[in-house]
Design an enzyme around this catalytic site. Structure first.
Site, PDB file in Angstrom:
ATOM      1  N   LYS A  15      -3.255 101.085  90.760  1.00 58.88           N
ATOM      2  CA  LYS A  15      -3.770 100.693  92.070  1.00 58.88           C
ATOM      3  C   LYS A  15      -5.117 101.349  92.347  1.00 58.88           C
ATOM      4  O   LYS A  15      -6.042 100.707  92.869  1.00 58.88           O
ATOM      5  CB  LYS A  15      -2.759 101.071  93.156  1.00 58.88           C
ATOM      6  CG  LYS A  15      -1.461 100.273  93.092  1.00 58.88           C
ATOM      7  CD  LYS A  15      -0.458 100.777  94.123  1.00 58.88           C
ATOM      8  CE  LYS A  15       0.843  99.987  94.065  1.00 58.88           C
ATOM      9  NZ  LYS A  15       1.851 100.484  95.038  1.00 58.88           N
ATOM     10  N   SER A  42       5.742  99.143  99.200  1.00 57.14           N
ATOM     11  CA  SER A  42       4.595 100.036  99.029  1.00 57.14           C
ATOM     12  C   SER A  42       3.451  99.713  99.982  1.00 57.14           C
ATOM     13  O   SER A  42       2.476 100.459 100.046  1.00 57.14           O
ATOM     14  CB  SER A  42       4.090  99.975  97.577  1.00 57.14           C
ATOM     15  OG  SER A  42       3.623  98.669  97.266  1.00 57.14           O
TER      16      SER A  42
END
Length: 709
Positions: free
Chosen positions: A626, A583
């Protein structure tokens, strides 16, 4: 298995046969099963109870399957798709009726529930694989309620006069075992009374003879003592004739359910206790030292083993034998114990095996055991999320009512509190239009919120209690992440303003539900040999491959010859766990391009996203956590993959704190992240001319991954 014993061991066989007949008659009589729902036909109707239990595999009503939520006896729906309660009109969860049967309380796992119903009807084994807290143990208990009780058996172990180390085993209808043992005890008491009476008469005669005729008092006392010991030693033989009730189902209202998770060999397979006195008339008869295992106590019921891979291989092999044969002899599990000399006749263990575990459970599971379960049953994967629709939201409201009722100490939840919990279920799902099925974690949140309301002596749990519970019940990973954020602020390690060359604020996830800012730095230096890409930060295999993919884009993109340069990439403060996953691909690419071209990057933003070798930005997991981590760190912009926009469900408090920018290609990332208009425009134009068709959305989607990495 032997069903016969010596006639001496059975005091009154005629009476036992009569009792067994009465038991069978009462079993077959018209009796309402307490586990049957009220809507089932009454017992006096000419129908098969097993057919009632399984009424219409393809025609089962909504109420029977637990898919219809009842409020005050009626299902109140307004058909509003946006209503958080799915149309239920309630003041609190006290208005919601909770089904009696566990199988009707299971929520969201419709496929697994149907399999359990079929497996119970056909007596098939089941293996359930899935994340913790998705309802595996609840479904196993539900199966025990679906099995017929009338087949239950008691198991008796008798002394074997021919070989004391091979006790005999006998099975009788459930509830008969206690009667037989009491009959044997009564006969033994009568025999002992007769023996005692006879003993005292003989002792009196001997002492009288010694005192009156022989006039030897000491000799009389000695003879009396010998007679006493002889009678006491002889009485032990009659006590040994009392059978040991190994499995007692007298008070069992449903089929047995045995949880053998983590059981050692003796607890699982049965054992024989060690006897320190093995001779001299002081030993305990071998049949009295036999202890049943979970497989024997689960006879005609369910044996549940969670984390099946934690059982040692030998136990799994023996368990496989028990499944295949339907009976298993009990012997001492320790080779150094005197119990190892004892081995009973085969003891019935005709159970339904339900094995459960996470995905890694299949790796260490004995392949033959898995083959037995798969060959004679079903394998089921438990869902983590389910589609968010009005019916499921109604079930979630009922789930909260179930948790309150099962706990017994929590105040019921108001309508607003239930709505907040449903919003939390959406958020924890991590997917737009889905609800989480990890009910154990949600149940913990329900209990914490209820405890808060109870501590303040309120009769209802309110929305404020749920919000407070969400703060109190943070996971260890969330607490660590928040601690990292605060400590980085103290040491000024978090850079959230200005422009820096080769530095990007990346985003990562700790555990499953906590985000953290993970800076990535890049530097280009002359190489002493062939140029290479060097990445540090304890990268796992997938992260290393992601760096290699990024290097392909850099080589194609850069005007400079990097074959004689080393590209150093550092994941700053990655921690002991290292970096796993890809990611951070767009983060690495942006940092390296910035370092090569000497163009600064805005430090008020963070980014996350995977990257294909053609430059397409692919979806990743954990975007909600996040984004919240970036907001907590004082950043005001976040770049995410365009495909992840549907997964964003941040808390209301963060919505005004941060701007979310979706992107689909690395050129779009650079347009947002790089500072300096002239240099940035030149870089982006060059990248577009090189990648060409990669910017075509149709082509980009075909080359992308359909799921988050």
């Amino acid at each position: 298995m032997s069903d016969n014993t010596d006639t001496d061991a059975t005091p009154d066989p005629d009476r036992e046969a009569s009792d067994a007949g009465e038991e069978e008659a009462s079993t077959n009589g018209a009796k309402q099963d307490p586990n049957e729902p009220a809507s089932e036909p009454s017992a006096d109707e000419p129908s098969d109870p097993s057919e009632d239990r399984w009424a219409g595999e393809g025609e089962t009503s909504e109420t029977t399957l637990g898919s219809d939520v009842q409020v005050d006896g009626e299902s109140e729906l307004d058909g509003d798709e946006e209503n958080l309660l799915g149309g239920l009109e309630i003041e609190s969860t006290a208005d919601i009726e909770v089904p009696d049967r566990l199988v009707d309380q299971v929520i969201g796992q419709d496929h697994a529930r149907d399999v359990i119903k079929k497996a119970a009807k056909q007596r098939r084994h089941v293996m359930m694989i899935g994340s913790p807290g998705t309802g595996k143990s609840m479904l196993a208990k539900a199966m025990s309620q679906l099995l017929p009780r009338e087949e239950l058996q008691d198991v008796l172990v008798y002394h074997n006069p021919d070989d004391g180390n091979e006790p005999k085993v006998r099975t009788v209808p459930g509830g008969k075992g206690e009667q037989i043992v009491e009959a044997h005890k009564e006969e033994a008491r009568k025999r002992n009374q007769m023996r005692t009476f006879l003993m005292w008469i003989i002792i009196a005669i001997v002492i009288g003879y010694a005192l009156i005729l022989v006039q030897q008092v000491l000799l009389g006392i000695l003879a009396a003592g010998v007679i006493y010991l002889a009678f006491r030693y002889g009485s032990r033989g009659s006590d040994a004739m009392i059978p040991n009730l190994l499995v007692n189902n007298a008070n069992q209202k449903t089929a047995p359910f045995e949880d053998a998770t983590g059981a050692h060999a003796g607890a699982l397979l049965g054992d024989v206790r060690h006897d320190p006195f093995q001779s001299g008339g002081m030993e305990t008869p071998s049949h009295d030292r036999v202890e049943p295992g979970a497989i024997h106590q689960a006879n005609k019921g369910v044996l549940f083993v969670d984390e099946i891979n934690t059982l040692d291989i030998r136990s799994q092999q023996k368990l496989m034998t028990a499944i295949q044969e339907g009976e298993f002899s009990i012997t001492g599990q320790s080779e150094r114990s005197s119990g190892a000399m004892v081995q009973t006749e085969p003891v019935p263990c005709d159970f339904i095996m339900i094995a459960a575990g996470n995905l890694d459970a299949m790796e260490n599971m004995h392949p033959a055991l898995r083959s037995r379960i798969k060959g004679y049953g079903y394998e089921v994967y438990m869902d983590d999320t389910i589609e968010d629709d009005p019916e499921m939201r109604r079930k979630y409201a009922r789930f909260i009512a179930q948790e309150v009722e099962n706990d017994g100490r929590l105040p019921h939840f108001t309508e607003e509190a239930v709505q907040e919990l449903i919003l939390e279920a959406r958020r924890r799902a991590g997917r737009k239009g889905h609800l989480s099925l990890k009910f154990r974690d949600l149940g913990g949140l329900v209990r914490v919120a209820g405890d808060i309301a109870r501590a303040e002596d309120r009769d209802r749990t309110e929305r404020a209690d749920v919000l407070q519970a969400k703060r109190r019940s943070r996971s260890i990973e969330q607490q660590l992440a928040d601690n990292y954020i605060e400590r980085r602020k103290d040491y000024e390690l978090t850079v959230n303003q200005g422009d820096v060359v080769g530095r990007v604020n990346g985003l990562a996830v700790m555990g499953e539900d906590s985000g953290i800012v993970l800076p990535v730095m890049a530097e280009v230096s002359p190489s002493q040999g062939p140029g290479q890409v060097i990445a540090t930060g304890q990268l796992k295999e997938m992260a290393e491959e992601a760096v290699q993919n990024v290097s392909a884009i850099i080589k194609k993109f850069s005007d400079e010859d990097i074959s004689e340069k080393d590209v150093h990439i550092q994941f700053v403060q990655a921690g002991e766990g290292g970096v796993d996953g890809d990611s951070a691909s767009i983060t690495v690419a942006t940092a390296v391009i910035s370092a090569i071209e000497d163009v600064p990057i805005k430090q008020n933003l963070a980014m996350t996203g995977s990257l294909s070798v053609r430059g397409d930005v692919l979806p990743v997991g954990g975007v909600t956590h996040k984004i919240e981590a970036a907001a907590k760190s004082g950043l005001d912009t976040v770049i995410i993959p365009e495909a992840n926009t549907q997964d964003v469900m941040i808390e209301d408090e963060y919505e005004d704190m941060i701007e979310i920018i979706p992107v689909s290609h690395i050129s779009e990332v650079l347009e947002v992240a790089l500072a300096g208009e002239a240099e940035k425009d030149s870089l982006v134009d060059r990248l577009k001319s090189i990648t060409g068709k990669a910017l075509d959305h149709e082509v980009g989607r075909q080359g992308g991954s359909p799921s988050p990495q």
